[in-house]
Design a protein around this motif. Sequence first.
Motif, PDB file in Angstrom:
ATOM      1  N   ASP A   1       0.960  -1.262   0.039  1.00  0.00           N
ATOM      2  CA  ASP A   1       0.000   0.029  -0.113  1.00  0.00           C
ATOM      3  C   ASP A   1       0.837   1.264   0.064  1.00  0.00           C
ATOM      4  N   GLN A   2       2.023   1.207   0.873  1.00  0.00           N
ATOM      5  CA  GLN A   2       2.839   2.329   0.791  1.00  0.00           C
ATOM      6  C   GLN A   2       3.498   2.652  -0.710  1.00  0.00           C
TER       7      GLN A   2
ATOM      8  N   ASP B   1       0.717   4.650  -2.348  1.00  0.00           N
ATOM      9  CA  ASP B   1       0.519   5.867  -1.650  1.00  0.00           C
ATOM     10  C   ASP B   1       1.669   6.812  -2.391  1.00  0.00           C
TER      11      ASP B   1
ATOM     12  N   VAL C   1       0.668   7.570  -5.805  1.00  0.00           N
ATOM     13  CA  VAL C   1      -0.614   8.182  -6.429  1.00  0.00           C
ATOM     14  C   VAL C   1      -0.342   9.538  -5.525  1.00  0.00           C
ATOM     15  N   TYR C   2       0.005   9.634  -4.284  1.00  0.00           N
ATOM     16  CA  TYR C   2      -0.465  10.637  -3.377  1.00  0.00           C
ATOM     17  C   TYR C   2       0.870  11.530  -2.935  1.00  0.00           C
ATOM     18  N   ASN C   3       1.842  10.811  -2.441  1.00  0.00           N
ATOM     19  CA  ASN C   3       3.135  11.400  -1.702  1.00  0.00           C
ATOM     20  C   ASN C   3       4.024  12.214  -2.662  1.00  0.00           C
ATOM     21  N   ARG C   4       4.426  13.502  -2.410  1.00  0.00           N
ATOM     22  CA  ARG C   4       5.163  14.354  -3.256  1.00  0.00           C
ATOM     23  C   ARG C   4       6.231  14.870  -2.382  1.00  0.00           C
TER      24      ARG C   4
END
Lengths: 89, 418
Positions: free
Chosen positions: A36-37, A40, A43-46
């Motif tokens: 999942d990480q 993540d 998709v999301y973490n920047r």
Amino acid sequence: MLHIKCPHCGMRSQNEFSYGGDASVKRPKLNQEISDQDWDNFVYNRKSLRGKHLELWHHLSGCRQWIKVERDTSTHEIFRTMKANEDNS
Amino acid sequence: MQKYSIFNLIKNAFSNHINWDLAWKDPTPKKEYDVVIIGGGGHGLATAYYLAKEHNITNVAIIEKGWIGGGNVGRNTTIIRSNYMHDDNALFSEFGMDLWRKMSQDLNYNVMFSPRGIINLAHSDAQMNVYARRGNSMRLNGIDAVLLNREQVKEVIPMADFSDNVRFPIFGGLMQPSAGTARHDAVAWGYARQADSMGVDIIQNCEVTGFDLEGGKINGVRTSRGNIKVKKIGLCVAGSTNILAEKLNMTLPVETHLLQACVSEPVKPVLDKVVTFGAGHFYISQSDKGEMVMGGDLDGYNSYAQRGNLPTLQHVLTEGIAMMPFLSKLKMLRTWGGIMDMSMDGSPIIDKTHIEGLYLNCGWCYGGFKATPASGWTFAHTIAQDRVHKLNAGYSLNRFNTGHLLDEKGLGTKTWIS
């Protein structure tokens, strides 16, 4: 206004481009265990830091190719541009 | 603390107003605090105020790299509203509306809250349906919402373009009569003054250079004015969130982008509502000084520049002129930019983190100003009690992991797309 040197068309105005976000993000490889990480992070973490930022731009009103641009996020200086499939390093 | 009142105003008039107390002190950082708030913007100042007022925690420092109120709380377009559809956003914002209504009395500082109403214009039948749905959701949550038809909108804002030959004709609009504006600087100053009077140290020109962790717990913060020992840190730095997160080896679902705003020359009163264009991204209100205050899209690419680029401004004002043609006759007085912490679903994060003693308040996108009191109140609760309040339970950091996104606008992860 930014002036972006499209590797296919040469120096063009920012108005011809649309932005595509962080180019250093890698999609997890399929057909293997993906946590999942990992998803993540894709998709999301920047990182989105101040300073040099490698990013995607789409030459929408030009050759319609996606390109990579290395730009400073506080001065907007553009250091280099390259084709989307060129190596980042 | 000296009370601000008509009597004190008259009294000080006799001495040419040179004997007023300073609104807040300029302390040297102590060696140790119970709580350190990083970021002296609206949210940080409000957090410190509610920590002292609601939780009796007064051994608190606010650390600000620049000066208080110099970031987004001094750069926004001052709009206050709670016209949200999703419960988490609606209840949180409406709680904030209550705090706004009481704020001037509560802070003994005139924040000039002006509940003049906001109208979101609709330009198609489909959009009217969407607004009807949102209005109904708002009313179910106890928020006032009125669906206006074309004629009703025309009565309220006759200066909008109601001619037949327009690209985006006005079909109607959704109005929240209790929404409005406030004097943004006064909000920062009012919170700062009250927090200071209760013992909070407001430390300006002090940059955070690192964090001290011990066994996965916060143990201190390193700053340009010395190291401070502290067990609880509230991170409240809007557009600089990613920079500080990197010092903590955290990568967050947040990107920093630039948003511009501008004001025209002052003109006589013409617009007594906040109005948003429904076929693009443009909003407008008239300040008490008479300036038309306008804003719209992000510049569209990651930026820390704090100043904008002309193509976006031109695009935004084109929308404004399409909506209200008289704007084309006005001269531009000022334009400016601020850096926004754009979260990946368009909703904020107020939560604990995996590091014990580190609390996170970020992701406000371009809706941070109206949230100032509610954000400070819930963040103070989260820090003081070491658990989230039910009002900010939906603003969790792990919602991106569990899939409980709060996607109010349905924009997905690309909230910076215009």
